[in-house]
Design a protein around this motif. Structure first.
Motif, PDB file in Angstrom:
ATOM      1  N   THR A 176       1.263  -1.232   0.084  1.00 58.84           N
ATOM      2  CA  THR A 176       0.291   0.443  -0.355  1.00 58.84           C
ATOM      3  C   THR A 176       0.892   1.047   0.242  1.00 58.84           C
ATOM      4  O   THR A 176       0.364   2.442  -0.692  1.00 58.84           O
ATOM      5  CB  THR A 176      -1.041   0.047   1.171  1.00 58.84           C
ATOM      6  OG1 THR A 176      -2.110  -1.153   1.366  1.00 58.84           O
ATOM      7  CG2 THR A 176      -1.882   1.579   1.509  1.00 58.84           C
ATOM      8  N   ASN A 182       1.012   3.917  -2.519  1.00 58.02           N
ATOM      9  CA  ASN A 182       1.054   5.592  -2.009  1.00 58.02           C
ATOM     10  C   ASN A 182       1.575   6.359  -2.708  1.00 58.02           C
ATOM     11  O   ASN A 182       1.832   7.627  -3.466  1.00 58.02           O
ATOM     12  CB  ASN A 182       0.658   5.535  -1.122  1.00 58.02           C
ATOM     13  CG  ASN A 182       0.177   6.974  -0.385  1.00 58.02           C
ATOM     14  OD1 ASN A 182       0.951   7.968   0.092  1.00 58.02           O
ATOM     15  ND2 ASN A 182      -1.053   7.908  -0.708  1.00 58.02           N
ATOM     16  N   ASN A 221      -7.717   2.219  -0.676  1.00 57.61           N
ATOM     17  CA  ASN A 221      -6.990   3.173   0.651  1.00 57.61           C
ATOM     18  C   ASN A 221      -6.044   2.967  -0.092  1.00 57.61           C
ATOM     19  O   ASN A 221      -5.816   4.667   0.551  1.00 57.61           O
ATOM     20  CB  ASN A 221      -6.577   0.994   1.552  1.00 57.61           C
ATOM     21  CG  ASN A 221      -7.509   0.831   2.286  1.00 57.61           C
ATOM     22  OD1 ASN A 221      -9.048   1.129   2.232  1.00 57.61           O
ATOM     23  ND2 ASN A 221      -7.660   0.039   2.925  1.00 57.61           N
ATOM     24  N   TYR A 234      -7.979   6.589  -0.846  1.00 62.20           N
ATOM     25  CA  TYR A 234      -8.795   6.994  -0.011  1.00 62.20           C
ATOM     26  C   TYR A 234      -7.958   7.523   1.311  1.00 62.20           C
ATOM     27  O   TYR A 234      -8.209   9.286   1.514  1.00 62.20           O
ATOM     28  CB  TYR A 234      -9.007   5.979   1.102  1.00 62.20           C
ATOM     29  CG  TYR A 234     -10.194   6.540   2.079  1.00 62.20           C
ATOM     30  CD1 TYR A 234     -11.851   6.272   1.661  1.00 62.20           C
ATOM     31  CD2 TYR A 234      -9.661   6.762   3.832  1.00 62.20           C
ATOM     32  CE1 TYR A 234     -12.291   6.835   2.683  1.00 62.20           C
ATOM     33  CE2 TYR A 234     -10.759   7.281   4.250  1.00 62.20           C
ATOM     34  CZ  TYR A 234     -12.029   7.576   3.625  1.00 62.20           C
ATOM     35  OH  TYR A 234     -12.385   7.801   5.095  1.00 62.20           O
ATOM     36  N   HIS A 235      -6.319   7.928   1.950  1.00 64.23           N
ATOM     37  CA  HIS A 235      -5.951   7.618   2.296  1.00 64.23           C
ATOM     38  C   HIS A 235      -4.833   9.572   2.244  1.00 64.23           C
ATOM     39  O   HIS A 235      -4.911  10.150   3.379  1.00 64.23           O
ATOM     40  CB  HIS A 235      -5.091   6.974   3.401  1.00 64.23           C
ATOM     41  CG  HIS A 235      -6.403   5.959   4.493  1.00 64.23           C
ATOM     42  ND1 HIS A 235      -6.290   6.652   5.513  1.00 64.23           N
ATOM     43  CD2 HIS A 235      -5.925   5.155   3.576  1.00 64.23           C
ATOM     44  CE1 HIS A 235      -6.936   5.064   5.923  1.00 64.23           C
ATOM     45  NE2 HIS A 235      -6.924   4.671   5.635  1.00 64.23           N
ATOM     46  N   MET A 236      -5.209   9.079   0.796  1.00 67.08           N
ATOM     47  CA  MET A 236      -4.962  10.637   0.153  1.00 67.08           C
ATOM     48  C   MET A 236      -5.601  11.638  -0.303  1.00 67.08           C
ATOM     49  O   MET A 236      -5.475  12.654  -0.910  1.00 67.08           O
ATOM     50  CB  MET A 236      -3.942  10.644  -0.507  1.00 67.08           C
ATOM     51  CG  MET A 236      -4.252   9.741  -2.221  1.00 67.08           C
ATOM     52  SD  MET A 236      -2.898   8.960  -3.151  1.00 67.08           S
ATOM     53  CE  MET A 236      -2.018  10.335  -3.691  1.00 67.08           C
ATOM     54  N   GLY A 237      -7.386  11.310   0.348  1.00 68.93           N
ATOM     55  CA  GLY A 237      -8.174  11.916  -0.092  1.00 68.93           C
ATOM     56  C   GLY A 237      -8.819  12.071  -2.003  1.00 68.93           C
ATOM     57  O   GLY A 237      -9.589  12.572  -2.293  1.00 68.93           O
TER      58      GLY A 237
END
Length: 379
Positions: free
Chosen positions: A73, A77, A103, A106-109
């Motif tokens: 992941t 990213n 994911n 998601y976690h970077m918008g």
């Protein structure tokens, strides 16, 4: 049929005990390299095995640069960041994938757009990608691909090589060129898989590998970013090591970075595993052949590598005739200590991605109701 399949699996693995879906094996220098790392005291992100592991993977995949990360992941990213994907941007990907693919967005918008798969590789369908773009996207005067309705920037296409089977890369590369998009390969499952003679993860601008405990080789936890441009590799190494500027003693960081470094302990394990990779791949193809022969005259269809590809057969899979037969197979095998699993629930069914844009997902839904993964550990 279920009883015969259970007998086959037990014969393949010569065991009457519980048989996992994909277990790691440690038959080489793992203990020696781990002991060497501990004795050296360089157990964290600085040590010779990190460099050696990157070189081994780089050489095996024929990538321009390989950057070790703490997991797959993190590699995804990093690739998304280097591809200039930012909060609010859109990335086209598949709904039939492991959640880590989404994911990373998601976690970077950033936001996924779910596109259908094709049923040869069970990976992202180029035709479906092209159709969605023509219906929903434009390229503005600055060359930026944008969503017509929201004006959000569309930055990348991120397919996954499902179960290790290479997808139709040439067609996706042509689409990315036409629409000014970056191709990022989620190659987490496909170490040892080749598309027309080229290793997966090396055809797009970026590729991401995983070395989780259930992969072909493992570092316990770990990943690798494959870069096809030297400047991307330099940038990736920099931002994954907290963007620290080298100095004899000063601590200076010239931009926001990530602590995505793979520890030397994990890399030591990876170096030992890489020495066995070819044997593991041969063993896995032998297991796949046993399944292929067994299902040849059956109403259950074994998932074979596409004609253009050479697959690592990470997870062997069978297509059941319908949902009921899929459920019966899952229930019977697991009840007898033979681990089988359905494919992942489609991403648009998960609460955090329920509002995502998508095209028609008819093939994805068809596969979700029929696919079963079989025990696939190398012998």
């Amino acid at each position: 049929m279920q009883k015969q399949l259970i007998n086959l699996v037990r014969d393949i693995y010569s065991s009457n005990e519980f048989i996992p879906l994909h277990a790691p094996s440690f038959n080489g220098n793992e203990h020696a390299y781990l002991a060497e790392t501990i004795d050296s005291t360089f157990v964290s992100s600085v040590g010779k095995f990190v460099d050696e592991f990157e070189t081994k993977v780089q050489d095996f995949t024929n990538s321009n640069r390989a950057i070790a990360t703490v997991n797959g992941t993190a590699a995804l990213n990093t690739a998304l960041n280097l591809a200039d994907v930012r909060a609010g941007d859109l990335v086209l990907t598949q709904a039939l994938t492991f959640v880590a693919t989404c994911n990373a967005l998601y976690h970077m918008g950033a936001k996924p757009v779910f596109i259908d798969i094709e049923l040869n590789s069970f990976g992202l369908c180029p035709k479906a990608v092209s159709e969605w773009l023509y219906e929903n996207a434009i390229v503005d005067n600055d060359g930026q691909c944008r969503h017509k309705q929201s004006d959000a920037a569309i930055k990348a296409v991120m397919p996954m090589h499902t179960f290790g089977h290479p997808i139709q890369i040439d067609e996706l590369l042509a689409i990315c060129k036409e629409w000014n998009l970056t191709l990022i390969e989620d190659a987490a499952e496909s170490l040892g898989s080749y598309y027309k003679g080229k290793h997966t993860g090396t055809l797009g601008r970026f590729g991401a590998l995983s070395f989780n405990g259930n992969k072909v080789i493992t570092t316990g936890g770990g990943g690798m970013l494959l870069c096809q441009h030297e400047n991307d590799g330099v940038r990736a190494k920099h931002i994954t090591t907290t963007a620290k500027v080298p100095h004899a003693y000063e601590f200076y960081h010239d931009e926001p970075g990530f602590n995505y470094r793979m520890p030397n302990l994990n890399a030591a394990l990876g170096c030992a595993q890489m020495e066995q990779l070819e044997a593991k791949l041969m063993s896995k193809r032998a297991v796949a052949k046993r399944y292929e022969d067994y299902f040849e005259d059956s109403k259950f269809k074994f998932v074979k590598e596409p004609e253009y590809a050479h697959s690592n057969y990470w997870l062997n899979a069978v297509v059941c005739p319908d949902l009921d037969s899929r459920n019966h197979l899952l229930e019977a095998t697991n009840a007898q200590g033979v681990m089988t699993r359905p494919v992942w629930q489609l991403m648009h069914r998960l609460p955090m991605f329920a509002d995502s844009l998508s095209g028609s997902l008819v093939n994805s839904e068809w596969a979700e109701a029929r696919l079963v993964n079989l025990p696939s550990s190398p012998l």
